[in-house]
Design a protein around this motif. Structure first.
Motif, PDB file in Angstrom:
ATOM      1  N   LEU A  11       0.816  -1.221   0.000  1.00  0.00           N
ATOM      2  CA  LEU A  11       0.000   0.000   0.000  1.00  0.00           C
ATOM      3  C   LEU A  11       0.850   1.272   0.000  1.00  0.00           C
ATOM      4  CD1 LEU A  11      -2.913  -0.972   2.395  1.00  0.00           C
ATOM      5  CD2 LEU A  11      -3.049  -0.538  -0.072  1.00  0.00           C
ATOM      6  N   SER A  12       2.120   1.165   0.376  1.00  0.00           N
ATOM      7  CA  SER A  12       2.995   2.343   0.374  1.00  0.00           C
ATOM      8  C   SER A  12       3.437   2.731  -1.039  1.00  0.00           C
ATOM      9  CB  SER A  12       4.229   2.101   1.245  1.00  0.00           C
ATOM     10  OG  SER A  12       5.161   1.244   0.592  1.00  0.00           O
ATOM     11  N   LEU A  13       3.256   1.836  -2.004  1.00  0.00           N
ATOM     12  CA  LEU A  13       3.628   2.132  -3.388  1.00  0.00           C
ATOM     13  C   LEU A  13       2.632   3.133  -3.975  1.00  0.00           C
ATOM     14  CD1 LEU A  13       4.475  -1.506  -4.516  1.00  0.00           C
ATOM     15  CD2 LEU A  13       6.089   0.307  -3.903  1.00  0.00           C
ATOM     16  N   TYR A  14       3.132   4.041  -4.749  1.00  0.00           N
ATOM     17  CA  TYR A  14       2.306   5.118  -5.297  1.00  0.00           C
ATOM     18  C   TYR A  14       1.131   4.581  -6.114  1.00  0.00           C
ATOM     19  CZ  TYR A  14       0.846   9.147  -7.982  1.00  0.00           C
ATOM     20  OH  TYR A  14       0.088  10.141  -8.542  1.00  0.00           O
ATOM     21  N   GLY A  15      -0.054   5.089  -5.793  1.00  0.00           N
ATOM     22  CA  GLY A  15      -1.241   4.786  -6.584  1.00  0.00           C
ATOM     23  C   GLY A  15      -1.880   3.441  -6.303  1.00  0.00           C
ATOM     24  N   VAL A  16      -1.396   2.687  -5.326  1.00  0.00           N
ATOM     25  CA  VAL A  16      -1.922   1.351  -5.048  1.00  0.00           C
ATOM     26  C   VAL A  16      -3.183   1.450  -4.193  1.00  0.00           C
ATOM     27  CG1 VAL A  16      -1.474  -0.862  -3.887  1.00  0.00           C
ATOM     28  CG2 VAL A  16       0.290   0.199  -5.297  1.00  0.00           C
ATOM     29  N   THR A  17      -4.190   0.693  -4.594  1.00  0.00           N
ATOM     30  CA  THR A  17      -5.414   0.550  -3.811  1.00  0.00           C
ATOM     31  C   THR A  17      -5.622  -0.927  -3.503  1.00  0.00           C
ATOM     32  OG1 THR A  17      -6.794   0.350  -5.791  1.00  0.00           O
ATOM     33  CG2 THR A  17      -6.484   2.575  -4.880  1.00  0.00           C
ATOM     34  N   GLU A  18      -6.471  -1.197  -2.520  1.00  0.00           N
ATOM     35  CA  GLU A  18      -6.777  -2.578  -2.172  1.00  0.00           C
ATOM     36  C   GLU A  18      -8.283  -2.773  -2.152  1.00  0.00           C
ATOM     37  OE1 GLU A  18      -5.515  -3.691   1.780  1.00  0.00           O
ATOM     38  OE2 GLU A  18      -6.610  -2.050   2.691  1.00  0.00           O
ATOM     39  N   ASP A  19      -8.705  -4.004  -2.413  1.00  0.00           N
ATOM     40  CA  ASP A  19     -10.102  -4.375  -2.285  1.00  0.00           C
ATOM     41  C   ASP A  19     -10.182  -5.878  -2.088  1.00  0.00           C
ATOM     42  OD1 ASP A  19      -9.562  -5.287  -4.850  1.00  0.00           O
ATOM     43  OD2 ASP A  19     -11.165  -4.181  -5.811  1.00  0.00           O
ATOM     44  N   GLN A  20     -11.404  -6.378  -1.925  1.00  0.00           N
ATOM     45  CA  GLN A  20     -11.588  -7.805  -1.690  1.00  0.00           C
ATOM     46  C   GLN A  20     -12.698  -8.352  -2.588  1.00  0.00           C
ATOM     47  OE1 GLN A  20     -11.775  -7.393   2.769  1.00  0.00           O
ATOM     48  NE2 GLN A  20     -10.369  -9.138   2.630  1.00  0.00           N
ATOM     49  N   PRO A  21     -12.496  -8.342  -3.900  1.00  0.00           N
ATOM     50  CA  PRO A  21     -13.549  -8.794  -4.807  1.00  0.00           C
ATOM     51  C   PRO A  21     -13.789 -10.304  -4.779  1.00  0.00           C
ATOM     52  CG  PRO A  21     -11.550  -8.409  -6.035  1.00  0.00           C
ATOM     53  CD  PRO A  21     -11.298  -7.930  -4.626  1.00  0.00           C
ATOM     54  N   PHE A  22     -12.855 -11.061  -4.226  1.00  0.00           N
ATOM     55  CA  PHE A  22     -12.970 -12.520  -4.222  1.00  0.00           C
ATOM     56  C   PHE A  22     -13.353 -13.083  -2.858  1.00  0.00           C
ATOM     57  CE2 PHE A  22      -9.487 -11.566  -7.364  1.00  0.00           C
ATOM     58  CZ  PHE A  22     -10.316 -11.618  -8.463  1.00  0.00           C
ATOM     59  N   GLY A  23     -13.733 -12.223  -1.935  1.00  0.00           N
ATOM     60  CA  GLY A  23     -14.139 -12.669  -0.605  1.00  0.00           C
ATOM     61  C   GLY A  23     -13.182 -12.215   0.473  1.00  0.00           C
ATOM     62  N   ASP A  24     -13.514 -12.575   1.696  1.00  0.00           N
ATOM     63  CA  ASP A  24     -12.765 -12.108   2.861  1.00  0.00           C
ATOM     64  C   ASP A  24     -11.395 -12.743   3.036  1.00  0.00           C
ATOM     65  OD1 ASP A  24     -14.894 -10.483   3.507  1.00  0.00           O
ATOM     66  OD2 ASP A  24     -15.747 -11.891   4.968  1.00  0.00           O
ATOM     67  N   ASP A  25     -11.098 -13.790   2.288  1.00  0.00           N
ATOM     68  CA  ASP A  25      -9.819 -14.469   2.492  1.00  0.00           C
ATOM     69  C   ASP A  25      -8.717 -14.007   1.542  1.00  0.00           C
ATOM     70  OD1 ASP A  25     -11.056 -15.652   0.336  1.00  0.00           O
ATOM     71  OD2 ASP A  25     -10.451 -17.689   0.848  1.00  0.00           O
ATOM     72  N   ASN A  26      -8.973 -12.976   0.732  1.00  0.00           N
ATOM     73  CA  ASN A  26      -7.969 -12.428  -0.190  1.00  0.00           C
ATOM     74  C   ASN A  26      -8.061 -10.911  -0.222  1.00  0.00           C
ATOM     75  OD1 ASN A  26      -6.786 -14.778  -1.782  1.00  0.00           O
ATOM     76  ND2 ASN A  26      -8.965 -15.181  -1.914  1.00  0.00           N
ATOM     77  N   ILE A  27      -6.914 -10.274  -0.349  1.00  0.00           N
ATOM     78  CA  ILE A  27      -6.865  -8.835  -0.613  1.00  0.00           C
ATOM     79  C   ILE A  27      -6.162  -8.660  -1.949  1.00  0.00           C
ATOM     80  CG2 ILE A  27      -5.958  -6.594   0.084  1.00  0.00           C
ATOM     81  CD1 ILE A  27      -5.920  -7.603   2.963  1.00  0.00           C
ATOM     82  N   THR A  28      -6.797  -7.945  -2.857  1.00  0.00           N
ATOM     83  CA  THR A  28      -6.136  -7.652  -4.124  1.00  0.00           C
ATOM     84  C   THR A  28      -5.587  -6.234  -4.090  1.00  0.00           C
ATOM     85  OG1 THR A  28      -8.180  -6.936  -5.176  1.00  0.00           O
ATOM     86  CG2 THR A  28      -7.560  -9.235  -5.469  1.00  0.00           C
ATOM     87  N   PHE A  29      -4.454  -6.046  -4.741  1.00  0.00           N
ATOM     88  CA  PHE A  29      -3.807  -4.740  -4.835  1.00  0.00           C
ATOM     89  C   PHE A  29      -3.796  -4.342  -6.302  1.00  0.00           C
ATOM     90  CE2 PHE A  29      -2.269  -6.860  -1.077  1.00  0.00           C
ATOM     91  CZ  PHE A  29      -2.387  -5.873  -0.110  1.00  0.00           C
ATOM     92  N   ARG A  30      -4.179  -3.089  -6.540  1.00  0.00           N
ATOM     93  CA  ARG A  30      -4.341  -2.603  -7.914  1.00  0.00           C
ATOM     94  C   ARG A  30      -3.612  -1.278  -8.130  1.00  0.00           C
ATOM     95  NH1 ARG A  30      -9.673  -4.669 -10.075  1.00  0.00           N
ATOM     96  NH2 ARG A  30     -10.525  -5.976  -8.432  1.00  0.00           N
ATOM     97  N   VAL A  31      -3.279  -1.063  -9.396  1.00  0.00           N
ATOM     98  CA  VAL A  31      -2.811   0.234  -9.881  1.00  0.00           C
ATOM     99  C   VAL A  31      -3.709   0.581 -11.059  1.00  0.00           C
ATOM    100  CG1 VAL A  31      -0.911   1.507 -10.947  1.00  0.00           C
ATOM    101  CG2 VAL A  31      -0.432  -0.190  -9.186  1.00  0.00           C
ATOM    102  N   GLU A  32      -4.331   1.735 -10.996  1.00  0.00           N
ATOM    103  CA  GLU A  32      -5.239   2.164 -12.069  1.00  0.00           C
ATOM    104  C   GLU A  32      -6.292   1.080 -12.364  1.00  0.00           C
ATOM    105  OE1 GLU A  32      -5.084   5.275 -13.634  1.00  0.00           O
ATOM    106  OE2 GLU A  32      -3.436   5.809 -12.276  1.00  0.00           O
TER     107      GLU A  32
END
Length: 125
Positions: A11-32
């Motif tokens: 999350l410290s990387l520029y522009g990174v967001t997180e969400d959990q589209p696959f359920g509570d047991d995974n966190i995905t990290f995205r750029v754009e």
């Protein structure tokens, strides 16, 4: 590194967001909006002993091949395209190397963004 350190660093990387589209047991990290890493939280029965903590990350196919040959802790990703994604069992690797892999996955996704979006990210090659 532990799960929280992985999450905080990513999350410290520029522009990174997180969400959990696959359920509570995974966190995905995205750029754009593009996923470059998926951190498995180990909440199901498969990981009773927490010895299989991992994240999946996207890397160029040739890089995945090299890493998989060199490290037993890097394998084809379980639920992702195995050509482009690898599972990294991060507790079995040195922290510095794990950070390098995260950065490499981040740069891989940025390199595929449209030129206008890519220009917002000053990533050293």
């Amino acid at each position: 590194m532990n799960i929280e350190q992985i999450r905080e660093y990513t999350l410290s990387l520029y522009g990174v967001t997180e969400d959990q589209p696959f359920g509570d047991d995974n966190i995905t990290f995205r750029v754009e909006g593009k996923i470059f890493m998926c951190l498995w939280l180990g909440m199901d029965n498969f990981n009773v002993d927490n010895d299989n903590l991992r994240f999946a990350c996207k890397l160029p196919p040739d890089r995945n091949d090299v890493l998989r040959e060199q490290y037993k802790a890097i394998t084809p990703a379980f639920h992702w395209n195995k050509k482009h994604w690898s599972d990294v069992f991060f507790e079995r690797l040195k922290s510095e190397f794990v950070i390098e892999i995260i950065n490499e996955s981040y740069r891989t996704i940025i390199s595929k963004l449209p030129k206008g979006a890519r220009s917002r990210y000053q990533v050293a090659e």
